[in-house]
Design an enzyme around this catalytic site. Structure first.
Site, PDB file in Angstrom:
ATOM      1  N   HIS A 150      39.800   4.426  83.894  1.00 42.64           N
ATOM      2  CA  HIS A 150      38.835   4.113  84.948  1.00 42.64           C
ATOM      3  C   HIS A 150      37.766   3.168  84.405  1.00 42.64           C
ATOM      4  CE1 HIS A 150      34.960   5.148  87.186  1.00 42.64           C
ATOM      5  NE2 HIS A 150      35.701   4.513  88.059  1.00 42.64           N
ATOM      6  N   SER A 151      37.472   2.117  85.155  1.00 46.07           N
ATOM      7  CA  SER A 151      36.414   1.160  84.804  1.00 46.07           C
ATOM      8  C   SER A 151      36.684   0.585  83.402  1.00 46.07           C
ATOM      9  CB  SER A 151      35.051   1.851  84.901  1.00 46.07           C
ATOM     10  OG  SER A 151      34.001   0.937  84.744  1.00 46.07           O
ATOM     11  N   MET A 152      35.721   0.691  82.487  1.00 43.64           N
ATOM     12  CA  MET A 152      35.890   0.108  81.154  1.00 43.64           C
ATOM     13  C   MET A 152      36.958   0.824  80.327  1.00 43.64           C
ATOM     14  SD  MET A 152      33.928  -2.523  81.021  1.00 43.64           S
ATOM     15  CE  MET A 152      33.738  -2.921  79.283  1.00 43.64           C
ATOM     16  N   THR A 179      38.791  -1.560  87.054  1.00 42.94           N
ATOM     17  CA  THR A 179      38.487  -2.101  85.719  1.00 42.94           C
ATOM     18  C   THR A 179      38.183  -3.595  85.823  1.00 42.94           C
ATOM     19  OG1 THR A 179      39.888  -0.491  84.582  1.00 42.94           O
ATOM     20  CG2 THR A 179      39.422  -2.534  83.416  1.00 42.94           C
TER      21      THR A 179
END
Length: 909
Positions: A150-152, A179
């Site tokens: 998730h995300s970074m 991301t």
């Protein structure tokens, strides 16, 4: 524009995921060496109820999936995936199941501080080795791990492949959620931009090595204002086809935009992900399949085009149509049929020979949303019956209220008939329809309105519907700064109950479609804007697909939405706001120094000087000329020979995220923010000074040396703090010291004006020597003074104005360095020294500069030989800041520091 991005988006259509048993995260013991090297990080195994109890002995038999949280994310965010996967495993009687692991990254701010990204990547590598060891004695021991990031966390997963000792076969599936793959949202330090460059360059240069890794990137759409969806699209790689990027609004059975956090718990999206996981399992190995083609076909099935069928790797080519169903021949070009409690099954057969000459396509729809086959193609018939047929249901596409098939007749020359199967319906009510048509009769073109029409003009088209489908092609709609409102007004001849109409905005060059379901008749409003601009080698047009009712009239009205155009500018360029604000303040600072040099005694007020000096025509034309010249090879060669970095505007232009007026709008926005921060500082100054004056009697205005032993000790102490702990911490300390300076000068000036006015009774009759500060210091009252006092207090007022401008500049340096300070404070119990520190060297220089500047006055500066240079330098620095700082915010403090360094030199030379 900010309002449009932050608040004016579609409602949250996601359902919440719930745990049916008590969730538990079991901490996995790591090797001592790993635990000692990464004391802040941990690895957990997710479980619920009895399943969690069974796993406490770590005798695992499932398929390992590793969840990586993102910026400030929690390892507990794995619970939605883990819980739904557990329920799905129960449905198949644990024939196979998944073990969900999660990494605790201590909720680090990795989107704002890039210094720990490499550390996180290496820790994940260690975790993968630990996870695979847990299965080594099992019957179906896995050789690889699937990763959900998730995300970074998704970027950290991609970065695994850049590690020297990492074996690519350790991961075969990577799914990323919201991301930012292409570039950081806020490039606040060089470690972040360097990390991105290393990851993306590796993926482009080593594309051939990535064929065995299947990657899916899911973006959140317009609800996600933290990471715009354009950043979540994986770099375009022509060499391999094992990567897929989609927006959640286009994902079948979800059709919903998600915000940055809800993407990890959105039930519709999590269900699609878990269904894909189970379809990816190889029956023989009981692990995720090693076949890249199957992995891609499964992901396409669940995330791109769902045929309303349960996934089959190799569906049967032909099917025998058996059963005692009635065969009915349909010879017309249009056919509709309503089913309600039909006890007998039917086959409707459509001969194609009579239609091939008149029509190019056949379109069929079915509102029964089950997974059974329903449409077939016959190659031979026997007395109006089809013995063997090709299953065309795999060509269908699932929509929210119906499943549809559109076939081009030329693509199926061997078919003689189309057959629609209507099984017995006990208590079910649904409708079917088919029609033959020429493509050009159902395709209409609608030119979009010009950007500068501001919504006053509109494009209209009237569709007198006699069919089931219309395609409205939107001409000249290809850029990210275009945004429109589309109104679809439907009117029907009779008031009978109808199925809802489905409107789909289809963007052919990226999977970012959005779907709207509307009752008929009604007025529906659709927002049309892009996440990704049209590639230069793609000439396809965006389409508005209208799945209509056959006896209704549809009017389509398209207008430019100024609010959403501004929203697109904010969405794509909000990260550059600090650069434009600081550029305005720097121009004002240069203007004040020029004014001091020209008058010899007077320093202008911040707000007035901002209005006079901060003009876009001073900086923008030069950057535009450089960007234009960089289109020529000879200029690019000269530029590269000088080792100059690429101009950020040129990079953004190559990404189709730039247009000429955007810089002007951002500059004016920066002027406004700079103006109001100046007003805020002056207002705060008056408030604090009033409070100070009531509590403490100020000392005399004293002229002191710029460098004293005490100040030298202060410089050395703060330099040591910067070197041994955190540079941003030292910067904050000197900033808080500097904040006191203008208040002290202001209070002392006010007090001594008042004191002088009360002590001299003859002052009313003498000729006045008035000192009146401008808007920022207008609280200083007028009073009569002796010439020497007048001169001293005049210098104090000038110094005060200069201090306010420097403080304004310095505030933005503190804000840009704040993330590394927060990171350091959060990890203080693990390490006193921030390593790496993005602002350590800059902090040491700033401490020395500001220790001198806070004790300086305009008296030392105005007679300096370097004042002419110091006054002219801020203009080229502002140009350089806008040229090289938009995509590299960490460069902004360097430009400001250089300007302040010249100011310090002016105090001595």
């Amino acid at each position: 524009g900010v309002r449009d991005v932050m608040f004016l988006y579609e409602e949250n259509r996601c359902s919440m995921t719930y745990m049916y048993e008590y969730p538990e995260c079991l901490k996995i013991k790591l090797p001592k060496k790993t635990a000692r090297r990464y004391p802040a990080y941990e690895l957990y195994l997710y479980g619920e109820g009895n399943y969690a109890e069974e796993n406490k002995n770590l005798l695992l038999t499932g398929i390992p999936v590793l969840f990586l949280p993102g910026n400030a994310g929690s390892y507990k965010q794995v619970r939605s995936l883990g819980s739904i996967a557990l329920r799905k495993a129960e449905d198949v009687d644990f024939k196979y199941h998944f073990n969900f692991f999660s990494v605790n990254f201590n909720e680090e701010l990795v989107a704002l501080y890039g210094g720990s990204l490499q550390r996180q990547t290496k820790f994940v590598h260690e975790c993968i080795k630990v996870i695979l060891k847990l299965y080594k004695d099992g019957e179906f021991a896995p050789s690889s791990v699937a990763i959900v990031g998730h995300s970074m966390g998704g970027l950290v997963a991609r970065a695994l492949l850049t590690l020297k000792n990492f074996k690519p076969e350790l991961i075969n599936l990577l799914i990323t959620q919201a991301t930012p793959h292409l570039a950081p949202v806020m490039p606040l330090d060089r470690y972040l931009t360097d990390f991105y460059a290393a990851v993306n360059n590796h993926w482009i240069l080593k594309a051939q090595d990535l064929r065995n890794l299947t990657t899916l990137s899911v973006a959140g759409g317009f609800r996600d204002y933290q990471v715009r969806s354009g950043l979540a699209f994986l770099p375009r790689l022509s060499q391999h086809d094992s990567a897929l990027s989609v927006v959640s609004s286009a994902v079948p059975r979800a059709w919903a935009s998600t915000d940055h956090l809800s993407i990890v718990w959105c039930k519709e999206l999590i269900l699609a992900t878990i269904r894909a996981f189970f379809d990816l399992v190889d029956e023989n190995t009981r692990q995720i399949t090693e076949d890249p083609k199957k992995r891609m076909s499964v992901l396409n099935h669940h995330f791109v085009r769902h045929p309303a069928k349960i996934f089959e790797e190799s569906p049967e080519a032909f099917t025998d149509l058996t059963g005692s169903f009635m065969w009915i021949t349909v010879k017309g070009s249009k056919w509709t049929y309503s089913v309600y409690n039909d006890s007998d099954g039917k086959y409707f057969i459509f001969p194609l020979a009579s239609h091939r000459k008149s029509y190019s396509h056949v379109y069929c729809e079915n509102s029964m949303l089950d997974t059974s086959s329903w449409i077939y193609g016959c190659t031979n018939t026997n007395s109006s019956m089809c013995l063997e047929a090709a299953d065309l249901s795999w060509r269908a596409e699932l929509l929210p209220t119906t499943k549809v098939v559109m076939l081009k007749l030329l693509d199926y020359p061997s078919l003689s008939h189309i057959v629609i199967q209507v099984p017995p319906a006990a208590g079910n009510k649904y409708a079917l329809g088919c029609e033959f048509f020429k493509e050009d009769s159902r395709t209409v073109q609608l030119p979009v309105t010009h950007l500068f029409s501001f919504g006053f003009s509109s494009s209209k088209i009237l569709l007198n519907s006699t069919g089931l489908l219309y395609n409205v092609q939107l001409q000249h709609f290809s850029q990210i700064y275009q945004a429109f409102k589309i109104y679809i007004d439907s009117h029907c001849q009779s008031l009978k109950e109808r199925k809802p109409s489905v409107y789909r905005l289809h963007i052919p060059w990226s999977y970012e479609d959005s779907i709207t379901v509307a009752k008929v008749p009604s007025l529906a409003e659709i927002s049309a804007k892009l996440h990704v601009a049209q590639p230069h080698d793609d000439s396809r047009l965006p389409e508005l697909n209208i799945y209509s009712s056959p006896d209704c009239q549809y009017e389509v009205i398209l207008k430019t939405s100024l609010l959403q155009v501004l929203g697109q500018i904010v969405r794509f360029h909000a990260g550059a706001f600090p650069v434009y604000i600081v550029s305005n303040i720097l121009l004002t600072y240069g203007g004040q120094l020029s004014r001091l040099r020209s008058t010899g005694s007077q320093c202008s007020d911040f707000s007035l000087e901002l209005v006079r000096t901060a003009k876009p025509y001073k900086v923008e034309p030069l950057i535009s000329i450089v960007v234009f010249l960089q289109g020529f090879n000879w200029f690019r060669e000269i530029w590269e020979s000088l080792s100059l970095p690429e101009v950020d505007a040129a990079v953004l232009s190559s990404q189709d995220a730039w247009f000429p007026l955007v810089s002007l709008i951002l500059f004016l926005f920066g002027t406004g923010i700079a103006y109001w921060t100046g007003v805020f500082f002056s207002t705060s100054l008056r408030l604090f000074s009033s409070l100070w004056l009531t509590l403490i009697r100020p000392t005399e205005l004293q002229k002191d040396k710029l460098i004293t032993p005490r100040r030298l000790c202060g410089m050395i102490s703060l330099a040591l703090v910067s070197w041994t702990t955190c540079g941003a911490f030292a910067v904050l300390i000197i900033y808080l010291q500097y904040l006191f300076k203008p208040v002290h000068v202001f209070v002392t000036s006010v007090f001594h004006f008042q004191d002088s006015g009360h002590s001299k009774e003859t002052s009313q009759n003498s000729s006045p020597h008035t000192v009146k500060a401008q808007s920022s210091v207008d609280s200083i009252p007028e009073a009569t003074q002796s010439p020497s006092n007048h001169k001293t207090l005049g210098e104090a007022v000038n110094s005060l104005k200069m201090h306010i401008t420097i403080l304004n500049l310095f505030t933005w340096i503190v804000l840009l360095n704040l993330p590394s300070l927060i990171y350091w404070l959060k990890n203080l119990r693990y390490n006193v020294r921030l390593d790496p520190d993005p602002c350590r060297s800059t902090a040491i220089i700033l401490v020395c500069i500001l220790e001198i500047l806070m004790n300086s006055s305009t008296a030392e500066v105005k007679s300096s030989k370097l004042l002419k240079i110091a006054a002219k330098v801020p203009l080229p620095l502002s140009v350089a800041m806008l040229a090289f700082g938009r995509m590299h915010l960490y460069r902004v403090p360097h430009f400001v520091t250089f300007s302040l360094l010249l100011h310090v030199l002016c105090c001595f030379v």
